[in-house]
Design a protein around this motif. Structure first.
Motif, PDB file in Angstrom:
ATOM      1  N   LEU A  89       4.557   1.252  13.463  1.00  0.00           N
ATOM      2  CA  LEU A  89       5.883   0.669  13.225  1.00  0.00           C
ATOM      3  C   LEU A  89       5.900  -0.819  13.533  1.00  0.00           C
ATOM      4  O   LEU A  89       6.712  -1.568  13.001  1.00  0.00           O
ATOM      5  N   ASP A  90       5.000  -1.254  14.381  1.00  0.00           N
ATOM      6  CA  ASP A  90       5.021  -2.635  14.842  1.00  0.00           C
ATOM      7  C   ASP A  90       4.511  -3.605  13.762  1.00  0.00           C
ATOM      8  O   ASP A  90       5.282  -4.429  13.247  1.00  0.00           O
ATOM      9  N   ASP A  91       3.233  -3.504  13.388  1.00  0.00           N
ATOM     10  CA  ASP A  91       2.696  -4.534  12.492  1.00  0.00           C
ATOM     11  C   ASP A  91       1.653  -4.008  11.512  1.00  0.00           C
ATOM     12  O   ASP A  91       0.907  -4.792  10.930  1.00  0.00           O
ATOM     13  N   ALA A  92       1.589  -2.688  11.338  1.00  0.00           N
ATOM     14  CA  ALA A  92       0.573  -2.124  10.434  1.00  0.00           C
ATOM     15  C   ALA A  92       0.918  -2.441   8.986  1.00  0.00           C
ATOM     16  O   ALA A  92       2.083  -2.459   8.599  1.00  0.00           O
ATOM     17  N   LEU A  93      -0.128  -2.683   8.203  1.00  0.00           N
ATOM     18  CA  LEU A  93       0.052  -2.948   6.776  1.00  0.00           C
ATOM     19  C   LEU A  93      -0.697  -1.906   5.959  1.00  0.00           C
ATOM     20  O   LEU A  93      -1.787  -1.475   6.338  1.00  0.00           O
ATOM     21  N   ILE A  94      -0.118  -1.535   4.833  1.00  0.00           N
ATOM     22  CA  ILE A  94      -0.836  -0.778   3.815  1.00  0.00           C
ATOM     23  C   ILE A  94      -1.232  -1.819   2.779  1.00  0.00           C
ATOM     24  O   ILE A  94      -0.380  -2.349   2.063  1.00  0.00           O
ATOM     25  N   VAL A  95      -2.519  -2.131   2.730  1.00  0.00           N
ATOM     26  CA  VAL A  95      -2.999  -3.310   2.015  1.00  0.00           C
ATOM     27  C   VAL A  95      -3.568  -2.929   0.660  1.00  0.00           C
ATOM     28  O   VAL A  95      -4.293  -1.943   0.543  1.00  0.00           O
ATOM     29  N   TYR A  96      -3.212  -3.720  -0.365  1.00  0.00           N
ATOM     30  CA  TYR A  96      -3.860  -3.530  -1.665  1.00  0.00           C
ATOM     31  C   TYR A  96      -4.572  -4.796  -2.155  1.00  0.00           C
ATOM     32  O   TYR A  96      -5.248  -4.762  -3.180  1.00  0.00           O
ATOM     33  N   ALA A  97      -4.413  -5.896  -1.450  1.00  0.00           N
ATOM     34  CA  ALA A  97      -5.056  -7.128  -1.936  1.00  0.00           C
ATOM     35  C   ALA A  97      -5.619  -7.928  -0.770  1.00  0.00           C
ATOM     36  O   ALA A  97      -5.118  -7.856   0.351  1.00  0.00           O
ATOM     37  N   GLN A  98      -6.659  -8.690  -1.049  1.00  0.00           N
ATOM     38  CA  GLN A  98      -7.268  -9.560  -0.051  1.00  0.00           C
ATOM     39  C   GLN A  98      -7.581 -10.899  -0.698  1.00  0.00           C
ATOM     40  O   GLN A  98      -8.119 -10.959  -1.805  1.00  0.00           O
ATOM     41  N   ASN A  99      -7.220 -11.962  -0.032  1.00  0.00           N
ATOM     42  CA  ASN A  99      -7.487 -13.316  -0.534  1.00  0.00           C
ATOM     43  C   ASN A  99      -7.080 -13.472  -1.991  1.00  0.00           C
ATOM     44  O   ASN A  99      -7.809 -14.045  -2.806  1.00  0.00           O
ATOM     45  N   GLY A 100      -5.921 -12.916  -2.326  1.00  0.00           N
ATOM     46  CA  GLY A 100      -5.346 -13.191  -3.630  1.00  0.00           C
ATOM     47  C   GLY A 100      -5.763 -12.295  -4.770  1.00  0.00           C
ATOM     48  O   GLY A 100      -5.287 -12.464  -5.895  1.00  0.00           O
ATOM     49  N   GLU A 101      -6.640 -11.332  -4.535  1.00  0.00           N
ATOM     50  CA  GLU A 101      -7.011 -10.404  -5.610  1.00  0.00           C
ATOM     51  C   GLU A 101      -7.007  -8.993  -5.040  1.00  0.00           C
ATOM     52  O   GLU A 101      -7.008  -8.818  -3.824  1.00  0.00           O
ATOM     53  N   MET A 102      -7.009  -8.021  -5.925  1.00  0.00           N
ATOM     54  CA  MET A 102      -7.028  -6.640  -5.452  1.00  0.00           C
ATOM     55  C   MET A 102      -8.209  -6.445  -4.507  1.00  0.00           C
ATOM     56  O   MET A 102      -9.253  -7.094  -4.642  1.00  0.00           O
ATOM     57  N   LEU A 103      -8.050  -5.528  -3.554  1.00  0.00           N
ATOM     58  CA  LEU A 103      -9.125  -5.220  -2.610  1.00  0.00           C
ATOM     59  C   LEU A 103     -10.440  -5.019  -3.343  1.00  0.00           C
ATOM     60  O   LEU A 103     -10.472  -4.440  -4.432  1.00  0.00           O
ATOM     61  N   ARG A 104     -11.511  -5.467  -2.748  1.00  0.00           N
ATOM     62  CA  ARG A 104     -12.832  -5.140  -3.259  1.00  0.00           C
ATOM     63  C   ARG A 104     -13.114  -3.654  -2.960  1.00  0.00           C
ATOM     64  O   ARG A 104     -12.646  -3.135  -1.934  1.00  0.00           O
ATOM     65  N   PRO A 105     -13.913  -2.996  -3.840  1.00  0.00           N
ATOM     66  CA  PRO A 105     -14.217  -1.576  -3.600  1.00  0.00           C
ATOM     67  C   PRO A 105     -14.718  -1.337  -2.174  1.00  0.00           C
ATOM     68  O   PRO A 105     -14.324  -0.362  -1.523  1.00  0.00           O
ATOM     69  N   GLU A 106     -15.550  -2.248  -1.682  1.00  0.00           N
ATOM     70  CA  GLU A 106     -16.125  -2.036  -0.350  1.00  0.00           C
ATOM     71  C   GLU A 106     -15.126  -2.302   0.771  1.00  0.00           C
ATOM     72  O   GLU A 106     -15.412  -2.049   1.933  1.00  0.00           O
TER      73      GLU A 106
END
Lengths: 199, 436
Positions: free
Chosen positions: B237-254
């Motif tokens: 509840l505090d600061d967790a993120l459900i992330v889909y992108a990193q450095n401006g593009e979709m997450l890398r597969p790895e």
């Protein structure tokens, strides 16, 4: 573009304000903290194939059972190539032995010496093993191979059998060996001049 | 001992500028002190440039013909940068390449953001190729409305972007053992920092409605390890993120494409990649990755469990292990500092193995639980030196020495090593990992 350029600025601003007002009639502003109504309801039947976790009390264990003897047969066909005969000397993690070694200079962490709960074994083998074919074992096979691994660690007799009721009752030797994070246990010091190196 | 150079002057167009508001009087003194060293610095610069004095600059081939055309579909680094790659630890031959790690080349990257192709990897069953159309995130258990989210659903929530470091709890773990002459990549490269974009987990939990008795949640991946970790609800509840992108593009597969959990400041393993399921419950599940692994064995045979936060830490990335200083005179000491507790407040650097320390310059902005770049110019007189850095965070935590860590934890706890790193500089210019 050229149409905008011909219009005086005031007329342009008026048109923008009007269109903003119009669009406000058609869409709802979302208030912070209100559910957005996104996502699709999902029920237990839809989730069954994913909902495979076993908790420390054994909640989630499926029906079925398996014996040490059946487990040995499974181990010797499905596991031994990586984990070695008797759970030792394989190319993958050692699975047996090491009891009494944790407080020594050469601790050996295995299912038998280190793991606090037997339920973890069922949960992990069912979801991730055998490594070359995860989630391919039936519940009976997972009970059986878990029984065999516990037997290798002296935690179940040779004629032992496991099921949803008996697995959570297996007492693991390192059950009380864990304490919740109690750091800071190490406090650095900020010396700037004439300090003792490495202190 | 060779003297420190003053930090780059504010009027010299330097790109590394100290936070002026933090300590104006100290800074002024530092600059005045630096003026006294200017003669030495100028002499070193002269010696350095003499070598190139006779060089006639040619017009090279690339100035006389057209370069490659536009529409290079996905830009790649210059072919001259081929050494800047992830590697497995020197000397390691992972028997199972899908249950292994690769390390970020810390000595060859700049600033604080790790390029996506260089973010370290740690997988337990390889990198799955997940079809984002088929992928789902299910949140269920002790909730009012169990829900399944498609990626498209998640993209419709308010997006949040934050810069945070990611560090494996096992990073630097070989330092529990006698010093090996490894590079900073091999020793400390399970460390990266990205701008992560996604949905605040708190927002999603509001959507499903958390039952009052829920205290923990289980996070599960969709890879062939179906990896699970238990997460305290407070953190979620505090600061967790459900992330889909990193450095401006979709997450890398790895890095978990198309979805991963990100728990800022916590050990990397718990930021479960390829996230498919969150189940709310009352107690931790005691999964393999929070019992057999990622627990810290102490000399008395007990183990610390749920040691989530990564403590304050820093490492000099240049000069660093395996590098050779080419000439005497001015060097730029540079490195990275970070803390899972908050911001980096200061970094001290020693060139004499920890006897005397000088405060380094921090590159701004200094962000919460993000990598912070520090630097300090140094005049190398060609004599032996031992370089160290020591970080202090916004909670006043001071990075400890290796011996302090070992006195408290022995050498078998495997995870959470955050001791001060020592690089020995030999008169030959070679730099090696040592323990002082």
């Amino acid at each position: 573009m050229s149409m905008f350029e011909r219009k005086p600025l005031a007329a342009l601003l008026g048109a923008l304000a009007l269109s903003a007002a119009l669009s406000a009639c058609h869409s709802q502003p979302v208030r912070n903290g209100q559910p957005l109504g996104l996502g699709t309801p999902v029920d237990a039947a839809q989730l069954a194939a994913w909902d495979i976790d076993i908790d420390a009390d054994g909640r989630g264990l499926p029906p079925g059972s398996g014996t040490v003897a059946a487990g040995q047969r499974i181990y010797e066909t499905r596991c031994i190539a990586c984990h070695g005969a008797g759970g030792q000397n394989g190319i993958a993690d050692r699975l047996a032995g090491g009891q009494g070694s944790l407080a020594t200079k050469a601790p050996v962490r295995t299912v038998g010496s280190f793991w606090p709960y037997a339920t973890t074994l069922f949960d992990y083998v069912r979801r991730a093993m055998p490594f070359d074919s995860p989630q391919s074992l039936t519940p009976d096979e997972v009970y059986a191979v878990s029984a065999y691994l516990l037997h290798l660690n002296g935690l179940l007799p040779a004629d032992g059998r496991l099921d949803a009721a008996s697995l959570p009752r297996v007492v693991m030797p390192n059950r009380d060996g864990f304490k919740v994070d109690d750091r800071p246990d190490v406090v650095g010091t900020r010396c700037l001049k004439d300090c003792t190196p490495g202190s | 001992m060779p003297p420190y150079l003053p930090p780059p002057g504010l009027d010299a167009g330097a790109d590394l500028v100290a936070d002026k508001s933090a300590k104006p009087p100290g800074r002024r003194r530092f600059l005045q002190g630096g003026a006294a060293l200017a003669g030495g610095a100028a002499a070193a610069t002269l010696a350095g440039s003499a070598r190139a004095a006779g060089e006639v600059l040619p017009v090279p081939a690339w100035t006389r013909s057209q370069g490659r055309p536009v529409a290079n579909p996905y830009g790649q680094p210059s072919g001259f940068e081929g050494r800047v790659i992830r590697r497995v630890r020197e000397g390691a031959q992972p028997p199972f390449p899908t249950a292994a790690s690769s390390l970020t080349p810390l000595a060859d990257i700049f600033g604080t953001i790790t390029p996506n192709g260089l973010v370290f990897e740690r997988h337990h069953a390889g990198i799955p190729d997940i079809d984002p159309e088929q992928h789902r995130l299910v949140i269920h258990g002790l909730v009012e409305r169990p829900l399944s989210f498609s990626l498209n659903d998640l993209l419709r929530f308010p997006a949040v972007s934050r810069v945070h470091f990611l560090e494996c709890a096992g990073n630097s773990g070989s330092e529990w053992r006698p010093a090996r002459k490894l590079t900073v990549q091999s020793l400390h490269g399970l460390l990266s920092c990205c701008e992560w974009t996604g949905v605040s987990l708190g927002t999603l939990l509001q959507e499903v409605g958390v039952a009052p008795e829920a205290k923990w949640l289980l996070a599960e991946g969709a890879d062939a390890a179906a990896m699970t970790r238990s997460v305290p609800l407070d953190k979620a509840l505090d600061d967790a993120l459900i992330v889909y992108a990193q450095n401006g593009e979709m997450l890398r597969p790895e890095q978990g494409y198309p979805l991963r959990l990100l728990l800022p400041g916590w050990e990397g393993n718990i930021s479960v990649k390829w996230l498919r399921r969150l189940k709310l419950g009352t107690a931790p599940w005691q999964s393999r990755q929070e019992t057999s692994k990622y627990t810290d064995l102490l000399p008395d045979g007990t183990s610390r469990q749920f040691s989530f936060v990564l403590d304050v830490k820093s490492v000099i990335t240049g000069p660093s292990g395996g590098q050779t200083l080419k000439s005497r005179g001015r060097q730029q000491i540079t490195g990275l500092a970070w803390s899972g507790h908050g911001r980096i407040r200061r970094v001290d650097v020693s060139i004499d193995g920890g006897r005397n320390w000088e405060e380094a310059v921090l590159q701004t902005p200094v962000l919460d639980r993000a990598l912070t770049r520090f630097s300090l110019p140094w005049l190398w007189d060609g004599g032996p030196a031992v370089l160290q850095s020591r970080a202090v965070d916004s909670h006043g935590n001071v990075q400890p020495t290796r011996s302090q860590l070992i006195a408290a934890r022995g050498t078998e706890s495997a995870y959470h090593y955050n001791g001060i790193q020592s690089w020995q500089v030999l008169p030959s210019g070679e730099v090696h990992n040592v323990h002082v």
